[in-house]
Design an enzyme around this catalytic site. Structure first.
Site, PDB file in Angstrom:
ATOM      1  N   ARG A 161       0.841  -1.226   0.000  1.00 20.72           N
ATOM      2  CA  ARG A 161       0.000   0.000   0.000  1.00 20.72           C
ATOM      3  C   ARG A 161       0.871   1.269   0.000  1.00 20.72           C
ATOM      4  NH1 ARG A 161      -3.004  -3.725  -0.726  1.00 20.72           N
ATOM      5  NH2 ARG A 161      -5.135  -3.961   0.066  1.00 20.72           N
ATOM      6  N   SER A 235     -10.715  -0.591   3.093  1.00 20.26           N
ATOM      7  CA  SER A 235      -9.979  -0.682   4.370  1.00 20.26           C
ATOM      8  C   SER A 235      -9.551   0.720   4.809  1.00 20.26           C
ATOM      9  CB  SER A 235      -8.720  -1.531   4.200  1.00 20.26           C
ATOM     10  OG  SER A 235      -9.037  -2.830   3.813  1.00 20.26           O
ATOM     11  N   GLU A 331      -4.939   3.883   6.024  1.00 23.69           N
ATOM     12  CA  GLU A 331      -4.651   3.680   4.599  1.00 23.69           C
ATOM     13  C   GLU A 331      -5.271   4.804   3.774  1.00 23.69           C
ATOM     14  OE1 GLU A 331      -5.694  -0.189   2.432  1.00 23.69           O
ATOM     15  OE2 GLU A 331      -6.639   1.325   1.183  1.00 23.69           O
TER      16      GLU A 331
HETATM   17  P1  FAD Z   1      -8.807   8.632  -5.297  1.00 23.53           P
HETATM   18  O1  FAD Z   1      -9.520   8.254  -4.049  1.00 23.53           O
HETATM   19  O2  FAD Z   1      -9.495   9.583  -6.207  1.00 23.53           O
HETATM   20  O3  FAD Z   1      -7.370   9.188  -4.939  1.00 23.53           O
HETATM   21  C1  FAD Z   1      -6.544   8.495  -4.027  1.00 23.53           C
HETATM   22  C2  FAD Z   1      -5.201   9.251  -3.893  1.00 23.53           C
HETATM   23  O4  FAD Z   1      -4.497   9.203  -5.133  1.00 23.53           O
HETATM   24  C3  FAD Z   1      -5.376  10.752  -3.607  1.00 23.53           C
HETATM   25  O5  FAD Z   1      -4.287  11.152  -2.816  1.00 23.53           O
HETATM   26  C4  FAD Z   1      -5.324  11.391  -4.981  1.00 23.53           C
HETATM   27  O6  FAD Z   1      -4.895  12.730  -4.933  1.00 23.53           O
HETATM   28  C5  FAD Z   1      -4.298  10.515  -5.673  1.00 23.53           C
HETATM   29  N1  FAD Z   1      -4.514  10.379  -7.115  1.00 23.53           N
HETATM   30  C6  FAD Z   1      -5.608   9.841  -7.739  1.00 23.53           C
HETATM   31  N2  FAD Z   1      -5.417   9.800  -9.064  1.00 23.53           N
HETATM   32  C7  FAD Z   1      -4.199  10.346  -9.296  1.00 23.53           C
HETATM   33  C8  FAD Z   1      -3.437  10.611 -10.480  1.00 23.53           C
HETATM   34  N3  FAD Z   1      -3.892  10.304 -11.688  1.00 23.53           N
HETATM   35  N4  FAD Z   1      -2.222  11.199 -10.335  1.00 23.53           N
HETATM   36  C9  FAD Z   1      -1.735  11.520  -9.113  1.00 23.53           C
HETATM   37  N5  FAD Z   1      -2.409  11.306  -7.970  1.00 23.53           N
HETATM   38  C10 FAD Z   1      -3.625  10.719  -8.058  1.00 23.53           C
HETATM   39  N6  FAD Z   1      -7.662  -0.729  -2.442  1.00 23.53           N
HETATM   40  C11 FAD Z   1      -6.847  -1.799  -2.566  1.00 23.53           C
HETATM   41  O7  FAD Z   1      -5.631  -1.643  -2.735  1.00 23.53           O
HETATM   42  N7  FAD Z   1      -7.341  -3.069  -2.490  1.00 23.53           N
HETATM   43  C12 FAD Z   1      -8.640  -3.328  -2.309  1.00 23.53           C
HETATM   44  O8  FAD Z   1      -9.038  -4.486  -2.258  1.00 23.53           O
HETATM   45  C13 FAD Z   1      -9.531  -2.221  -2.191  1.00 23.53           C
HETATM   46  N8  FAD Z   1     -10.849  -2.429  -1.983  1.00 23.53           N
HETATM   47  C14 FAD Z   1     -11.690  -1.363  -1.868  1.00 23.53           C
HETATM   48  C15 FAD Z   1     -13.053  -1.618  -1.670  1.00 23.53           C
HETATM   49  C16 FAD Z   1     -13.952  -0.571  -1.561  1.00 23.53           C
HETATM   50  C17 FAD Z   1     -15.418  -0.859  -1.364  1.00 23.53           C
HETATM   51  C18 FAD Z   1     -13.484   0.762  -1.647  1.00 23.53           C
HETATM   52  C19 FAD Z   1     -14.453   1.909  -1.563  1.00 23.53           C
HETATM   53  C20 FAD Z   1     -12.128   1.018  -1.821  1.00 23.53           C
HETATM   54  C21 FAD Z   1     -11.213  -0.040  -1.929  1.00 23.53           C
HETATM   55  N9  FAD Z   1      -9.833   0.159  -2.104  1.00 23.53           N
HETATM   56  C22 FAD Z   1      -8.987  -0.906  -2.263  1.00 23.53           C
HETATM   57  C23 FAD Z   1      -9.278   1.520  -2.122  1.00 23.53           C
HETATM   58  C24 FAD Z   1      -9.363   2.216  -3.493  1.00 23.53           C
HETATM   59  O9  FAD Z   1     -10.300   1.597  -4.328  1.00 23.53           O
HETATM   60  C25 FAD Z   1      -8.016   2.255  -4.217  1.00 23.53           C
HETATM   61  O10 FAD Z   1      -7.048   2.886  -3.415  1.00 23.53           O
HETATM   62  C26 FAD Z   1      -8.092   2.962  -5.556  1.00 23.53           C
HETATM   63  O11 FAD Z   1      -6.889   2.783  -6.272  1.00 23.53           O
HETATM   64  C27 FAD Z   1      -8.373   4.453  -5.419  1.00 23.53           C
HETATM   65  O12 FAD Z   1      -8.625   4.957  -6.711  1.00 23.53           O
HETATM   66  P2  FAD Z   1      -9.350   6.352  -6.926  1.00 23.53           P
HETATM   67  O13 FAD Z   1      -9.252   6.675  -8.382  1.00 23.53           O
HETATM   68  O14 FAD Z   1     -10.707   6.319  -6.361  1.00 23.53           O
HETATM   69  O15 FAD Z   1      -8.410   7.317  -6.101  1.00 23.53           O
HETATM   70  N1  EPU Z   2     -10.561 -10.476  10.058  1.00 25.84           N
HETATM   71  C1  EPU Z   2     -11.253 -10.529  11.248  1.00 25.84           C
HETATM   72  N2  EPU Z   2     -12.283  -9.655  11.419  1.00 25.84           N
HETATM   73  C2  EPU Z   2     -12.665  -8.777  10.467  1.00 25.84           C
HETATM   74  C3  EPU Z   2     -11.945  -8.713   9.258  1.00 25.84           C
HETATM   75  C4  EPU Z   2     -10.886  -9.590   9.074  1.00 25.84           C
HETATM   76  O1  EPU Z   2     -10.950 -11.317  12.128  1.00 25.84           O
HETATM   77  O2  EPU Z   2     -13.632  -8.038  10.700  1.00 25.84           O
HETATM   78  C5  EPU Z   2      -9.476 -11.440   9.834  1.00 25.84           C
HETATM   79  C6  EPU Z   2      -9.957 -12.582   8.923  1.00 25.84           C
HETATM   80  O3  EPU Z   2     -10.574 -13.586   9.634  1.00 25.84           O
HETATM   81  C7  EPU Z   2      -8.686 -13.038   8.272  1.00 25.84           C
HETATM   82  C8  EPU Z   2      -7.855 -11.776   8.185  1.00 25.84           C
HETATM   83  O4  EPU Z   2      -8.413 -10.857   9.120  1.00 25.84           O
HETATM   84  O5  EPU Z   2      -8.025 -13.943   9.123  1.00 25.84           O
HETATM   85  C9  EPU Z   2      -7.784 -11.182   6.788  1.00 25.84           C
HETATM   86  O6  EPU Z   2      -9.077 -10.796   6.352  1.00 25.84           O
HETATM   87  P1  EPU Z   2      -9.447 -10.528   4.817  1.00 25.84           P
HETATM   88  O7  EPU Z   2      -9.046 -11.690   3.977  1.00 25.84           O
HETATM   89  O8  EPU Z   2     -10.866 -10.083   4.765  1.00 25.84           O
HETATM   90  O9  EPU Z   2      -8.495  -9.349   4.379  1.00 25.84           O
HETATM   91  P2  EPU Z   2      -8.032  -8.029   5.115  1.00 25.84           P
HETATM   92  O10 EPU Z   2      -6.637  -8.216   5.565  1.00 25.84           O
HETATM   93  O11 EPU Z   2      -9.020  -7.612   6.120  1.00 25.84           O
HETATM   94  C10 EPU Z   2      -6.975  -7.051   2.961  1.00 25.84           C
HETATM   95  C11 EPU Z   2      -6.921  -5.734   2.247  1.00 25.84           C
HETATM   96  C12 EPU Z   2      -8.145  -5.547   1.386  1.00 25.84           C
HETATM   97  C13 EPU Z   2      -8.190  -6.683   0.364  1.00 25.84           C
HETATM   98  C14 EPU Z   2      -8.251  -8.011   1.121  1.00 25.84           C
HETATM   99  C15 EPU Z   2      -8.172  -9.214   0.192  1.00 25.84           C
HETATM  100  C16 EPU Z   2      -5.580  -4.224   3.557  1.00 25.84           C
HETATM  101  C17 EPU Z   2      -5.542  -3.045   4.445  1.00 25.84           C
HETATM  102  N3  EPU Z   2      -6.782  -4.651   3.188  1.00 25.84           N
HETATM  103  O12 EPU Z   2      -8.046  -6.996   3.875  1.00 25.84           O
HETATM  104  O13 EPU Z   2      -7.986  -4.312   0.678  1.00 25.84           O
HETATM  105  O14 EPU Z   2      -9.311  -6.564  -0.476  1.00 25.84           O
HETATM  106  O15 EPU Z   2      -7.111  -8.109   2.011  1.00 25.84           O
HETATM  107  O16 EPU Z   2      -6.893  -9.363  -0.295  1.00 25.84           O
HETATM  108  O17 EPU Z   2      -4.517  -4.738   3.194  1.00 25.84           O
HETATM  109  C18 EPU Z   2      -8.414  -1.971   0.750  1.00 25.84           C
HETATM  110  O18 EPU Z   2      -7.189  -1.812   0.718  1.00 25.84           O
HETATM  111  O19 EPU Z   2      -9.220  -1.019   0.758  1.00 25.84           O
HETATM  112  C19 EPU Z   2      -8.954  -3.333   0.800  1.00 25.84           C
HETATM  113  C20 EPU Z   2     -10.261  -3.600   0.888  1.00 25.84           C
END
Ligand code: FAD
Ligand code: EPU
Length: 335
Positions: A161, A235, A331
């Protein structure tokens, strides 16, 4: 065109209602150069899908929403394909297009909201894959000089991240395109336990990239709130990376603490588990709270203020530190 006093509620997945004093979109680098020439404010915010941002106050400056489109195959042979993608493309649409074309490598990253341009910002990751695994290079516009620079994978300094754009080069570059290298083979990554479980329960022994994508979409939909229904930014905290000594100490009291190997002999703890054990999972404070299915996700149920969500996050950090001696890091980008 630069608009004034624009409400950003529709531009952030937390659904926080704040205003930006000025707002513009750009669809090309030329367009961007022209908008920047007209800017009066010194303060800038580049916005993609707004899915990793928490606004805590009105933004007194210019919000620039990236809408640069494009999908260009720049190299293809029997083994690999390299695609240069406009930073304003929607990430999930790009993933779906690649799956249709049978380009493998990003199916595990299905359904992550946001733009292509933000994908390198925090090296997005899920289900055993990170963007760094398929990244070739990106093009970025240097705000002060107006020059374009190509960043290689090494120069981006990807980590969990993390990238150079969140650290040394914070707020200095606008990413305009990203080039990825995908596979022409049907090799899949189903190492993540939840994916294996999902495939087994559907009797799939030889999964295609489409099967992996479907499994990931199903798992994500069961845990993560849909921002169209409940405001959130995924997250809110990172999973903490700690030394083995910290893990051993925790295991003395909490035998089953989940942990995963991390670089340099360290271990990654599950922040969701720590927050859940501390009693926060599903907790509601007025119009916001901690999601009931995933304790890492803070949610806005209606019209919460960004500051209220920030305060809740501080309470969680303090409580987890007190109970486990581990300090969580946010994050989400706090604006
Ligand atoms: P924004 O929120 O618009 O911007 C994020 C940051 O990047 C800001 O600081 C912004 O200024 C900067 N930025 C954006 N675009 C540019 C650009 N073109 N040039 C320079 N700076 C820029 N993330 C994960 O890694 N894994 C996940 O599994 C994951 N699951 C998610 C689930 C949900 C339901 C949600 C709501 C979010 C999740 N995220 C996850 C977080 C998010 O989706 C990612 O971080 C995504 O890449 C953000 O993209 P955005 O375009 O919305 O960025
Ligand atoms: N867990 C709990 N309680 C909870 C949530 C998780 O006990 O409420 C435990 C689960 O049981 C498991 C472990 O935590 O043992 C990991 O859980 P999970 O697989 O759901 O993934 P996570 O670590 O909670 C991360 C990323 C997610 C990504 C998933 C899948 C981060 C900060 N988050 O979540 O990314 O989608 O793994 O790879 O690394 C995001 O960055 O926004 C995001 C959603």
């Amino acid at each position: 065109m630069i608009s004034t006093n624009v409400n950003l509620k529709e531009h952030n997945t937390f659904g926080i209602s704040v205003n930006s004093s000025r707002f513009a979109t750009f669809t090309s680098v030329d367009d961007l150069t022209q908008v920047l020439a007209k800017r009066e404010d010194s303060k800038l915010l580049i916005l993609g899908g707004g899915s990793n941002i928490l606004f805590t106050k009105d933004f007194d400056g210019l919000v620039l929403k990236n809408e640069i489109k494009g999908f260009e195959i720049i190299h293809q042979d029997n083994d690999i394909v390299q695609i240069k993608v406009g930073a304003g493309e929607v990430w999930h649409d790009f993933v779906m297009k690649c799956i249709d074309l049978r380009f493998a490598g990003i199916e595990n990253l299905s359904l992550i909201p946001g733009s292509v341009g933000a994908s390198p910002m925090q090296n997005i990751g899920a289900y055993g894959v990170e963007i760094k695994d398929v990244f070739v290079e990106l093009e970025a516009y240097h705000i002060n000089s107006g020059k374009t620079k190509i960043f290689s994978k090494e120069e981006c300094q990807f980590g969990y991240r993390e990238s150079v754009f969140k650290r040394e080069f914070k707020d200095q570059y606008i990413i305009t395109s990203v080039t990825y290298e995908l596979n022409m083979s049907s090799r899949v990554n189903s190492s993540y336990g939840a994916i294996q479980h999902e495939l087994e329960s559907n009797g799939i022994k030889h999964p295609t990239i489409k099967d992996i994508s479907n499994a990931v979409i199903k798992i994500r939909s069961s845990k993560l709130p849909n921002p169209k229904e409940i405001g959130n930014a995924g997250s809110f905290f990172k999973n903490p990376i700690v030394g083995k000594d910290v893990l051993s100490k925790l295991q003395n009291t909490f035998e089953k603490v989940p942990n995963y190997p991390a670089p340099e002999g360290k271990v990654k703890l599950a922040a969701g588990w720590l927050i859940e054990q501390a009693g926060w999972k599903g907790k509601t404070v007025g119009n916001h709270g901690v999601h009931k299915n995933q304790a890492l996700v803070l949610v806005n149920y209606s019209d919460a203020l960004g500051d209220e969500i920030l305060t809740l996050s501080t309470q969680i950090i303090n409580d987890v530190t007190e109970k486990f001696g581990v300090t969580l890091e946010r994050e989400v980008n706090i604006i």
